[in-house]
Design a protein around this motif. Structure first.
Motif, PDB file in Angstrom:
ATOM      1  N   GLU A  46       0.834  -1.206   0.000  1.00  0.00           N
ATOM      2  CA  GLU A  46       0.000   0.000   0.000  1.00  0.00           C
ATOM      3  C   GLU A  46       0.870   1.259   0.000  1.00  0.00           C
ATOM      4  O   GLU A  46       0.490   2.285  -0.545  1.00  0.00           O
ATOM      5  CB  GLU A  46      -0.953  -0.008   1.203  1.00  0.00           C
ATOM      6  CG  GLU A  46      -2.087   0.998   1.020  1.00  0.00           C
ATOM      7  CD  GLU A  46      -3.256   0.765   1.964  1.00  0.00           C
ATOM      8  OE1 GLU A  46      -3.315  -0.299   2.597  1.00  0.00           O
ATOM      9  OE2 GLU A  46      -4.107   1.657   2.044  1.00  0.00           O
ATOM     10  N   ILE A  49       1.869   1.534  -3.763  1.00  0.00           N
ATOM     11  CA  ILE A  49       0.836   1.946  -4.719  1.00  0.00           C
ATOM     12  C   ILE A  49       0.243   3.297  -4.375  1.00  0.00           C
ATOM     13  O   ILE A  49      -0.641   3.776  -5.075  1.00  0.00           O
ATOM     14  CB  ILE A  49      -0.280   0.895  -4.906  1.00  0.00           C
ATOM     15  CG1 ILE A  49      -0.963   0.584  -3.589  1.00  0.00           C
ATOM     16  CG2 ILE A  49       0.260  -0.355  -5.555  1.00  0.00           C
ATOM     17  CD1 ILE A  49      -2.204  -0.223  -3.784  1.00  0.00           C
ATOM     18  N   SER A  50       0.725   3.931  -3.293  1.00  0.00           N
ATOM     19  CA  SER A  50       0.354   5.335  -3.139  1.00  0.00           C
ATOM     20  C   SER A  50       1.307   6.207  -3.958  1.00  0.00           C
ATOM     21  O   SER A  50       1.117   7.416  -4.051  1.00  0.00           O
ATOM     22  CB  SER A  50       0.345   5.744  -1.665  1.00  0.00           C
ATOM     23  OG  SER A  50       1.647   5.710  -1.139  1.00  0.00           O
ATOM     24  N   SER A  51       2.360   5.588  -4.539  1.00  0.00           N
ATOM     25  CA  SER A  51       3.247   6.337  -5.436  1.00  0.00           C
ATOM     26  C   SER A  51       3.122   5.897  -6.887  1.00  0.00           C
ATOM     27  O   SER A  51       3.310   6.693  -7.789  1.00  0.00           O
ATOM     28  CB  SER A  51       4.718   6.158  -5.044  1.00  0.00           C
ATOM     29  OG  SER A  51       4.900   6.250  -3.677  1.00  0.00           O
ATOM     30  N   VAL A  52       2.854   4.635  -7.115  1.00  0.00           N
ATOM     31  CA  VAL A  52       2.745   4.150  -8.494  1.00  0.00           C
ATOM     32  C   VAL A  52       1.443   3.378  -8.658  1.00  0.00           C
ATOM     33  O   VAL A  52       0.838   2.957  -7.685  1.00  0.00           O
ATOM     34  CB  VAL A  52       3.924   3.206  -8.857  1.00  0.00           C
ATOM     35  CG1 VAL A  52       5.249   3.891  -8.640  1.00  0.00           C
ATOM     36  CG2 VAL A  52       3.860   1.921  -8.065  1.00  0.00           C
ATOM     37  N   LEU A  91       3.502  -1.470 -10.848  1.00  0.00           N
ATOM     38  CA  LEU A  91       4.234  -2.320  -9.903  1.00  0.00           C
ATOM     39  C   LEU A  91       4.281  -3.755 -10.412  1.00  0.00           C
ATOM     40  O   LEU A  91       5.330  -4.399 -10.405  1.00  0.00           O
ATOM     41  CB  LEU A  91       3.556  -2.260  -8.526  1.00  0.00           C
ATOM     42  CG  LEU A  91       4.177  -3.106  -7.429  1.00  0.00           C
ATOM     43  CD1 LEU A  91       5.606  -2.711  -7.156  1.00  0.00           C
ATOM     44  CD2 LEU A  91       3.362  -3.006  -6.149  1.00  0.00           C
ATOM     45  N   LYS A 120     -15.606 -11.926  -8.487  1.00  0.00           N
ATOM     46  CA  LYS A 120     -16.187 -10.637  -8.079  1.00  0.00           C
ATOM     47  C   LYS A 120     -15.205  -9.500  -8.329  1.00  0.00           C
ATOM     48  O   LYS A 120     -15.595  -8.427  -8.788  1.00  0.00           O
ATOM     49  CB  LYS A 120     -16.503 -10.672  -6.587  1.00  0.00           C
ATOM     50  CG  LYS A 120     -17.855 -11.211  -6.235  1.00  0.00           C
ATOM     51  CD  LYS A 120     -18.075 -10.960  -4.745  1.00  0.00           C
ATOM     52  CE  LYS A 120     -19.098 -11.874  -4.153  1.00  0.00           C
ATOM     53  NZ  LYS A 120     -19.031 -11.833  -2.681  1.00  0.00           N
ATOM     54  N   ARG A 128     -15.178  -7.830 -11.526  1.00  0.00           N
ATOM     55  CA  ARG A 128     -16.274  -6.909 -11.854  1.00  0.00           C
ATOM     56  C   ARG A 128     -16.153  -5.565 -11.126  1.00  0.00           C
ATOM     57  O   ARG A 128     -16.946  -4.674 -11.338  1.00  0.00           O
ATOM     58  CB  ARG A 128     -17.615  -7.583 -11.545  1.00  0.00           C
ATOM     59  CG  ARG A 128     -17.953  -8.676 -12.552  1.00  0.00           C
ATOM     60  CD  ARG A 128     -19.323  -9.233 -12.322  1.00  0.00           C
ATOM     61  NE  ARG A 128     -19.335 -10.104 -11.137  1.00  0.00           N
ATOM     62  CZ  ARG A 128     -20.368 -10.186 -10.298  1.00  0.00           C
ATOM     63  NH1 ARG A 128     -21.443  -9.454 -10.489  1.00  0.00           N
ATOM     64  NH2 ARG A 128     -20.312 -11.000  -9.264  1.00  0.00           N
ATOM     65  N   TYR A 129     -15.146  -5.459 -10.248  1.00  0.00           N
ATOM     66  CA  TYR A 129     -14.944  -4.180  -9.563  1.00  0.00           C
ATOM     67  C   TYR A 129     -14.559  -3.108 -10.557  1.00  0.00           C
ATOM     68  O   TYR A 129     -13.819  -3.353 -11.494  1.00  0.00           O
ATOM     69  CB  TYR A 129     -13.798  -4.292  -8.544  1.00  0.00           C
ATOM     70  CG  TYR A 129     -14.179  -4.897  -7.226  1.00  0.00           C
ATOM     71  CD1 TYR A 129     -15.463  -5.351  -6.988  1.00  0.00           C
ATOM     72  CD2 TYR A 129     -13.232  -5.018  -6.217  1.00  0.00           C
ATOM     73  CE1 TYR A 129     -15.783  -5.914  -5.772  1.00  0.00           C
ATOM     74  CE2 TYR A 129     -13.552  -5.587  -4.994  1.00  0.00           C
ATOM     75  CZ  TYR A 129     -14.834  -6.035  -4.788  1.00  0.00           C
ATOM     76  OH  TYR A 129     -15.150  -6.594  -3.582  1.00  0.00           O
ATOM     77  N   ARG A 130     -15.044  -1.914 -10.290  1.00  0.00           N
ATOM     78  CA  ARG A 130     -14.535  -0.774 -11.050  1.00  0.00           C
ATOM     79  C   ARG A 130     -13.532  -0.082 -10.151  1.00  0.00           C
ATOM     80  O   ARG A 130     -13.855   0.378  -9.067  1.00  0.00           O
ATOM     81  CB  ARG A 130     -15.669   0.181 -11.425  1.00  0.00           C
ATOM     82  CG  ARG A 130     -16.568  -0.408 -12.485  1.00  0.00           C
ATOM     83  CD  ARG A 130     -17.363   0.643 -13.193  1.00  0.00           C
ATOM     84  NE  ARG A 130     -18.221   1.362 -12.251  1.00  0.00           N
ATOM     85  CZ  ARG A 130     -18.260   2.680 -12.169  1.00  0.00           C
ATOM     86  NH1 ARG A 130     -17.507   3.415 -12.954  1.00  0.00           N
ATOM     87  NH2 ARG A 130     -19.051   3.269 -11.307  1.00  0.00           N
ATOM     88  N   ASN A 131     -12.289  -0.075 -10.586  1.00  0.00           N
ATOM     89  CA  ASN A 131     -11.291   0.535  -9.701  1.00  0.00           C
ATOM     90  C   ASN A 131     -11.138   2.008 -10.026  1.00  0.00           C
ATOM     91  O   ASN A 131     -10.238   2.434 -10.623  1.00  0.00           O
ATOM     92  CB  ASN A 131      -9.965  -0.205  -9.830  1.00  0.00           C
ATOM     93  CG  ASN A 131     -10.048  -1.518  -9.087  1.00  0.00           C
ATOM     94  OD1 ASN A 131     -10.066  -1.546  -7.870  1.00  0.00           O
ATOM     95  ND2 ASN A 131     -10.154  -2.613  -9.827  1.00  0.00           N
ATOM     96  N   LEU A 155      -4.727  -5.615  -1.896  1.00  0.00           N
ATOM     97  CA  LEU A 155      -5.196  -4.860  -0.726  1.00  0.00           C
ATOM     98  C   LEU A 155      -6.146  -5.670   0.149  1.00  0.00           C
ATOM     99  O   LEU A 155      -6.737  -5.148   1.087  1.00  0.00           O
ATOM    100  CB  LEU A 155      -5.868  -3.568  -1.186  1.00  0.00           C
ATOM    101  CG  LEU A 155      -4.905  -2.578  -1.841  1.00  0.00           C
ATOM    102  CD1 LEU A 155      -5.647  -1.391  -2.406  1.00  0.00           C
ATOM    103  CD2 LEU A 155      -3.860  -2.112  -0.845  1.00  0.00           C
TER     104      LEU A 155
END
Lengths: 305, 452
Positions: free
Chosen positions: B219, B222-225, B230, B446, B449-452, B433
């Motif tokens: 985490e 992924i707050s930078s890239v 990654l 599932k 099907r998430y929209r990120n 995450l």
């Protein structure tokens, strides 16, 4: 002055509403507490601010304009679930993470030198993370978060894993950063530190914001016109004199006597005092302002009903 | 430097600097070189020992006719009868003889009455050498019986030597010399290497993702890239580690083989200096008499093997190896990353590994078939289907594959890895995450099907 704000954010995971129409406004140079019970949606909101996930709808403004992808360089984020590469050396790792945040290698080195000297941890530079204690790791992690001098800092439970001395050190650093102009979003379950540090808060429960405003305002809103009187009962205390008042409590503690009285809308403190002065020797007279802990519990329980 | 290259660099350097990488880089080539050198070396070791063979020639036809070599000498005994053989049999240990050759007097009519006695197993080369000499001598004797004038000259003039070369007609009308055996070996090696590399380094991708997840650094990063950066950085970085390992293996193996060749076979390496290392194994005949000029036939054989090896276009082999390794690795690497993201520890990966291992194992099974029949329908289809093509196509390429088939398989492979990477990225984004949640195929469905 507004620095950062989110407006009407909605986020749904499959059959689970994580955020419903949430809006918050964070003022420049303030410390903003984002509060809420576990699973309320705080982490989702923080991840949306960090552009880790995208909201289904809603708008995020950063310095008055729409949040851009590049703005992550202006944000420092200390997640609740945090850690470092265990096998990597402290210095190497710090440089790597700083460069991912857009710092050049030389700038990263310069900044790191400053912080390592300040925290007196230069000997750790060539150690692997796994050789450090949890508290030491947290210190490194804190430094890495603030290294690129972000304008917006987001701390999720920043004090977990710290002893009281280090907690104080980190608290002090957060206040220093604020002094230097950073804006802080601070998420925690420790209401004591919220009262100590935060200017404003928002309380989220079941995906909705249920309360926000400045700490003082909120505490004043929730006060119940209740007073605590500490007194010495040297002579006989005629309880009849208080028959017009609602006495919540009357107790002894450490040789002192206390009285808790709730006033109604027509009564004022002077009436209470004039009734008491003839009876007891008043040592102190305070209004009871509810603490954030009480407010938190009260508000969350109300909305859960 | 942009962020993905920072990630690639870190993934690459941390792995290349590991001790295990260094050990693999040295042990691998040593093993390969030993496999190449050892048999030839052992064969030669045996032959440098001088062997004296006693000949009891009851037929008296062959006196001094069997040619001697540096290491093979013959002693024609004076009293060539059965008793001599019996005496020798009794005292064999006291003699210096390597073996005793008994030639019966009826040899001309019944060629199966030649016996070679020894207390060791005589080598095939020795046997062949003797049999050839005797055959020639008997044939010569029989021809002589016809009393033809100028026999030797006639014989010389009709002498022919046929060796069948296999020549392939390519689409563009060119002819190419080929050798099935060598194509098989090269094909098998490259197919297996790709299989091995995908598994070995794919598992590294998976472990890397799990490491980032369990150490909770993910985490922070992924707050930078972007999670995709990654994931791709990791896959590409590890692919480079694989390529580095591969190149090191080739260079070091070639180096060790060359050094070993000059150390163990000084004569041979002079003669066959220009040949690829693996040919050291093949010309068994020439090691028998290393100091004599090899006969024309032997030289032809060596040349033929050499030209078959060069008929395999190593430039094309190398490029297709690079492509199919990278393509196959990108395809499977992203799936390995997705599996890593869906679990909390390596022990939980089992249930998700099946969709990855089944096509890979299938590819190896088909590869065995494709080596026997590189033009067959099974080999064709599985070298087109992207999940098996990196392995199966590599086996077919040394035999020569039409360009359109390669092109089709390459295009399909590229399209498929774009698709699997996209799919894996969706799983990865959500998976990394998710802490402490037991994931299942349904759960992963599932996430898609998430929209990120």
């Amino acid at each position: 002055m507004e620095f950062f704000s989110v407006h009407n954010i909605n986020k749904t995971f499959i059959n689970h509403q994580a955020l419903t129409d949430v809006s918050i406004t964070v003022n420049k140079g303030s410390i903003f507490g984002l509060l809420g019970p576990n699973g309320a949606g705080k982490t989702t909101l923080i991840r949306i601010i960090n552009q880790i996930t995208a909201p289904d709808s809603g708008e995020i403004l950063f310095e008055g304009r729409k949040l851009k992808a590049d703005d992550i360089f202006q944000i420092g984020y200390l997640p609740e679930e945090r850690g470092l590469y265990k096998k990597m050396k402290v210095g190497e790792q710090a440089i790597y993470l700083a460069r991912l945040k857009g710092l050049s290698k030389t700038d990263a080195l310069k900044q790191l030198k400053y912080w390592f000297e300040k925290f007196e941890i230069q000997p750790w530079w060539n150690k692997k993370i796994e050789e450090l204690s949890k508290g030491m790791q947290q210190k490194i992690q804190f430094i890495i978060t603030i290294l690129h001098e972000p304008k917006l800092l987001i701390f999720d439970e920043p004090f977990s894993g710290f002893d009281p001395i280090n907690t104080n050190l980190i608290k002090q650093e957060i206040l220093n950063l604020r002094e230097k102009g950073a804006t802080v979003i601070f998420s925690t379950h420790n209401m004591g530190s919220v009262e100590e540090l935060c200017d404003d808060i928002a309380l989220v429960n079941n995906s909705k914001k249920i309360l926000d405003g400045s700490i003082d305002e909120i505490r004043n809103t929730y006060k119940t016109n209740t007073y605590e009187i500490e007194y010495k009962s040297t002579y006989d205390f005629n309880k009849d004199s208080l028959k017009d008042f609602e006495v919540l409590d009357n107790y002894m503690k450490n040789g002192n006597s206390y009285l808790k009285v709730k006033l109604n809308d027509t009564q004022n403190t002077n009436q209470l005092i004039s009734n008491l002065v003839t009876q007891v020797d008043i040592k102190s007279f305070n209004e009871i302002i509810p603490n954030m802990n009480d407010i938190f519990i009260k508000v969350v329980e109300e909305t859960n009903e | 430097m942009n962020k993905i290259s920072l990630i690639i660099l870190r993934e690459y350097l941390t792995r290349v600097k590991k001790k295990t990488f260094l050990i693999m880089s040295v042990v691998g080539p040593l093993l390969f070189a030993t496999l190449m050198i050892a048999p030839a070396w052992l064969a030669q070791m045996e032959d440098t020992e001088e062997k004296l063979i006693a000949i009891i020639d009851s037929s008296k036809l062959f006196h001094n006719t069997i040619p001697e070599t540096k290491y093979l000498k013959f002693d024609y005994l004076d009293k060539p009868n059965f008793n001599t053989l019996n005496t020798l049999k009794k005292n064999f240990d006291q003699t210096d003889y390597y073996a005793v050759l008994y030639i019966s007097h009826i040899i001309a009519n019944k060629p199966s009455v030649v016996q070679l006695y020894s207390n060791k197993q005589p080598s095939l080369a020795v046997k062949m050498h003797i049999a050839n000499a005797l055959e020639k001598e008997i044939e010569r004797g029989k021809l002589k019986a016809y009393d033809i004038e100028d026999l030797d000259r006639i014989l010389e003039s009709i002498k022919t030597d046929i060796s069948i070369q296999t020549i392939k007609w390519t689409e563009d009308g060119k002819e190419k010399e080929s050798s099935v055996e060598i194509a098989m070996i090269v094909g098998y090696l490259s197919g297996f290497l790709i299989y091995f590399f995908i598994f070995l380094f794919g598992a590294q991708v998976m472990r890397g993702v799990i490491e980032e997840k369990t150490s909770r650094i993910v985490e922070v990063i992924i707050s930078s890239v972007k999670p995709f950066q990654l994931m791709m950085g990791k896959i590409i970085g590890i692919a480079m580690v694989g390529l580095t390992q591969f190149l090191l293996w080739i260079v070091l193996t070639a180096g060790i083989v060359t050094i070993a060749k000059t150390a163990f076979f000084p004569d041979l390496s002079m003669k066959t200096e220009q040949m690829a290392p693996e040919t050291v194994l093949s010309p068994g005949g020439s090691t028998l008499a290393p100091n004599q000029p090899a006969s024309d036939q032997e030289f032809d054989k060596i040349k033929q093997i050499f030209s078959s090896i060069s008929s395999i276009n190593f430039g094309v082999m190398f490029l297709s190896f690079l492509f199919y390794f990278l393509g196959g690795f990108l395809l499977y690497g992203s799936l390995f990353a997705a599996v890593g993201s869906a679990v909390d520890s390596e022990a939980d990966t089992q249930q998700f590994m099946l969709p990855i291992t089944i096509p890979l194992i299938l590819a190896i099974v088909v590869m065995m078939n494709a080596i026997q029949n590189p033009e067959g329908a099974i080999a064709f289809w599985f070298s087109i289907i992207p999940f098996t093509s990196p392995i199966v196509m590599m086996v077919r390429i040394p035999f020569g594959v039409p360009y359109w088939e390669i092109t089709l398989s390459i295009i399909l492979l590229i399209l498929t890895f774009i698709f699997t990477t996209w799919l894996a990225a969706k799983i990865y984004k959500t998976g990394i995450l998710m802490y402490g949640k037991k994931s299942s195929y349904k759960e992963i469905g599932k996430w898609l099907r998430y929209r990120n």
